[in-house]
Design a protein around this motif. Structure first.
Motif, PDB file in Angstrom:
ATOM      1  N   HIS A  31      29.462  12.799  40.367  1.00  0.00           N
ATOM      2  CA  HIS A  31      30.171  12.994  39.092  1.00  0.00           C
ATOM      3  C   HIS A  31      31.676  13.181  39.263  1.00  0.00           C
ATOM      4  O   HIS A  31      32.424  13.017  38.293  1.00  0.00           O
ATOM      5  N   LEU A  32      32.124  13.550  40.461  1.00  0.00           N
ATOM      6  CA  LEU A  32      33.552  13.720  40.703  1.00  0.00           C
ATOM      7  C   LEU A  32      34.178  12.332  40.762  1.00  0.00           C
ATOM      8  O   LEU A  32      33.993  11.590  41.718  1.00  0.00           O
ATOM      9  N   GLU A  33      34.929  11.966  39.727  1.00  0.00           N
ATOM     10  CA  GLU A  33      35.431  10.607  39.604  1.00  0.00           C
ATOM     11  C   GLU A  33      36.632  10.398  40.520  1.00  0.00           C
ATOM     12  O   GLU A  33      37.735  10.867  40.245  1.00  0.00           O
ATOM     13  N   ILE A  34      36.401   9.675  41.593  1.00  0.00           N
ATOM     14  CA  ILE A  34      37.422   9.373  42.585  1.00  0.00           C
ATOM     15  C   ILE A  34      37.886   7.938  42.394  1.00  0.00           C
ATOM     16  O   ILE A  34      37.109   7.000  42.514  1.00  0.00           O
ATOM     17  N   GLY A  35      39.150   7.752  42.057  1.00  0.00           N
ATOM     18  CA  GLY A  35      39.695   6.404  41.958  1.00  0.00           C
ATOM     19  C   GLY A  35      39.409   5.663  40.671  1.00  0.00           C
ATOM     20  O   GLY A  35      39.790   4.498  40.532  1.00  0.00           O
ATOM     21  N   GLY A  36      38.704   6.281  39.739  1.00  0.00           N
ATOM     22  CA  GLY A  36      38.376   5.600  38.483  1.00  0.00           C
ATOM     23  C   GLY A  36      36.933   5.134  38.426  1.00  0.00           C
ATOM     24  O   GLY A  36      36.210   5.125  39.416  1.00  0.00           O
ATOM     25  N   ALA A  37      36.510   4.718  37.252  1.00  0.00           N
ATOM     26  CA  ALA A  37      35.115   4.378  36.996  1.00  0.00           C
ATOM     27  C   ALA A  37      34.641   3.191  37.842  1.00  0.00           C
ATOM     28  O   ALA A  37      33.528   3.207  38.381  1.00  0.00           O
ATOM     29  N   GLU A  38      35.467   2.165  37.980  1.00  0.00           N
ATOM     30  CA  GLU A  38      35.037   0.976  38.728  1.00  0.00           C
ATOM     31  C   GLU A  38      34.884   1.284  40.212  1.00  0.00           C
ATOM     32  O   GLU A  38      33.937   0.812  40.860  1.00  0.00           O
ATOM     33  N   VAL A  39      35.790   2.091  40.752  1.00  0.00           N
ATOM     34  CA  VAL A  39      35.672   2.499  42.151  1.00  0.00           C
ATOM     35  C   VAL A  39      34.386   3.290  42.363  1.00  0.00           C
ATOM     36  O   VAL A  39      33.661   3.077  43.345  1.00  0.00           O
ATOM     37  N   MET A  40      34.087   4.192  41.433  1.00  0.00           N
ATOM     38  CA  MET A  40      32.874   4.991  41.558  1.00  0.00           C
ATOM     39  C   MET A  40      31.625   4.131  41.419  1.00  0.00           C
ATOM     40  O   MET A  40      30.632   4.335  42.129  1.00  0.00           O
ATOM     41  N   ARG A  41      31.666   3.182  40.517  1.00  0.00           N
ATOM     42  CA  ARG A  41      30.511   2.305  40.334  1.00  0.00           C
ATOM     43  C   ARG A  41      30.202   1.539  41.634  1.00  0.00           C
ATOM     44  O   ARG A  41      29.056   1.466  42.066  1.00  0.00           O
ATOM     45  N   LYS A  42      31.245   1.020  42.261  1.00  0.00           N
ATOM     46  CA  LYS A  42      31.051   0.297  43.523  1.00  0.00           C
ATOM     47  C   LYS A  42      30.573   1.238  44.627  1.00  0.00           C
ATOM     48  O   LYS A  42      29.745   0.865  45.467  1.00  0.00           O
ATOM     49  N   GLN A  43      31.102   2.463  44.621  1.00  0.00           N
ATOM     50  CA  GLN A  43      30.699   3.419  45.644  1.00  0.00           C
ATOM     51  C   GLN A  43      29.226   3.800  45.499  1.00  0.00           C
ATOM     52  O   GLN A  43      28.490   3.861  46.489  1.00  0.00           O
ATOM     53  N   LEU A  44      28.800   4.045  44.290  1.00  0.00           N
ATOM     54  CA  LEU A  44      27.395   4.408  44.090  1.00  0.00           C
ATOM     55  C   LEU A  44      26.478   3.224  44.377  1.00  0.00           C
ATOM     56  O   LEU A  44      25.382   3.394  44.919  1.00  0.00           O
ATOM     57  N   ALA A  45      26.927   2.030  44.041  1.00  0.00           N
ATOM     58  CA  ALA A  45      26.141   0.832  44.380  1.00  0.00           C
ATOM     59  C   ALA A  45      26.025   0.700  45.894  1.00  0.00           C
ATOM     60  O   ALA A  45      24.974   0.294  46.420  1.00  0.00           O
ATOM     61  N   HIS A  46      27.091   1.042  46.607  1.00  0.00           N
ATOM     62  CA  HIS A  46      27.057   0.991  48.066  1.00  0.00           C
ATOM     63  C   HIS A  46      26.041   1.988  48.612  1.00  0.00           C
ATOM     64  O   HIS A  46      25.295   1.681  49.556  1.00  0.00           O
ATOM     65  N   LEU A  47      25.987   3.178  48.041  1.00  0.00           N
ATOM     66  CA  LEU A  47      24.990   4.157  48.467  1.00  0.00           C
ATOM     67  C   LEU A  47      23.571   3.618  48.244  1.00  0.00           C
ATOM     68  O   LEU A  47      22.692   3.795  49.089  1.00  0.00           O
ATOM     69  N   LEU A  48      23.366   2.951  47.126  1.00  0.00           N
ATOM     70  CA  LEU A  48      22.042   2.390  46.835  1.00  0.00           C
ATOM     71  C   LEU A  48      21.648   1.309  47.835  1.00  0.00           C
ATOM     72  O   LEU A  48      20.458   1.076  48.071  1.00  0.00           O
ATOM     73  N   SER A  49      22.637   0.647  48.433  1.00  0.00           N
ATOM     74  CA  SER A  49      22.324  -0.423  49.383  1.00  0.00           C
ATOM     75  C   SER A  49      21.653   0.101  50.646  1.00  0.00           C
ATOM     76  O   SER A  49      21.083  -0.679  51.418  1.00  0.00           O
TER      77      SER A  49
END
Length: 279
Positions: free
Chosen positions: A165-183
């Motif tokens: 939930h701690l938004e680092i770098g903005g929503a798009e950066v977080m979306r990519k980061q969480l997608a990376h975790l899911l990988s």
């Protein structure tokens, strides 16, 4: 005019890299512009790297090896160069991390460095390292190469739900980061678990920490502190923190339930929002 500043190759890995580049380029009978044409960069960039004013990338190093037929000299050197860009206090930990066979970490606020995307890492590092941001990001990505080895370490990560939930770098950066975790959901040597808010008090309330285990060396405990880090092989500390980590893993969501929570936060908090209606 070509910069011919003298270098002390023993001054740093970056200086050694630059001296070797100049030596091998001259042996090949190429000037900076000619080599730049071969590796698709400017003569200025070649000059900056030769004089240790700019840090080379791994891709650039691989191109040099091909152009100068070095047998991989620069691909090997660049790892040392990038490691040297890490903060001095962090370098001993990075060296031990690279040797570990088991890495177990609890992260209270940020995604662990080995699992960060370049964009997320850039946002994190920009807070304290804006003057050498490219170099710091490249160094962090270089650390992650241990996960690509033929025999990578086992990596177990427990993330506090706050990291999602701690938004680092903005929503798009977080979306990519969480997608990376899911990988990593089905990765054989990486396990990601989330410690949900609903748990309440838990064994990680004192903050983030990491346990490193080795084939032949004593186990190590590491905890970041402001402006540095604390690392110890004290057996009692290892005993206490190992039990604490086992409790965190037992309390955290399963691998599958963690992935489901990550996916839900990714969509609900960082999903693409429709733009304003056009009249």
């Amino acid at each position: 005019m070509v910069n011919i500043r003298s270098l002390d190759p023993s001054a740093s890995p970056l200086d050694y890299y630059g001296a070797e580049l100049r030596r091998l380029r001259e042996e090949a009978g190429l000037n900076q512009a000619q080599l730049g044409d071969i590796v698709f960069c400017t003569a200025s960039l070649i000059g900056q790297i030769e004089t240790a004013k700019k840090v080379p990338t791994r891709r650039f190093s691989e191109q040099l090896d091909a152009a100068l037929m070095t047998g991989g000299v620069f691909s090997r050197l660049v790892g040392l160069v990038l490691k040297s860009q890490l903060p001095n206090w962090f370098q001993p930990y990075a060296e031990m991390e690279a040797k570990a066979t088991y890495i177990s970490t609890y992260q209270a606020q940020l995604v662990y460095g080995l699992l960060q995307t370049p964009e997320y890492a850039r946002a994190v590092l920009s807070v304290d390292h804006s003057d050498k941001l490219d170099e710091m990001v490249a160094a962090r990505m270089e650390r992650q190469r241990i996960l690509e080895r033929e025999h990578p370490p086992v990596l177990c990560v427990v993330l506090d739900e706050a990291t999602l939930h701690l938004e680092i770098g903005g929503a798009e950066v977080m979306r990519k980061q969480l997608a990376h975790l899911l990988s990593f959901l089905n990765h054989p040597w990486v396990q990601v678990q989330v410690l949900p808010f609903a748990v309440g008090q838990h064994a990680g309330l004192m903050g983030s920490f990491t346990l490193l285990r080795f084939e032949d060396d004593p186990d190590l405990f590491y905890a970041p502190v402001y402006g540095g880090g604390h690392m110890t092989a004290n057996p009692q500390v290892m005993r206490e923190r190992s039990v604490g980590y086992a409790r965190l893993q037992a309390t955290a969501l399963s691998r599958e339930d963690s992935a489901a929570l990550i996916a839900r936060v990714m969509e609900e908090r960082y999903g693409h929002q429709p733009g304003p209606a056009v009249a």
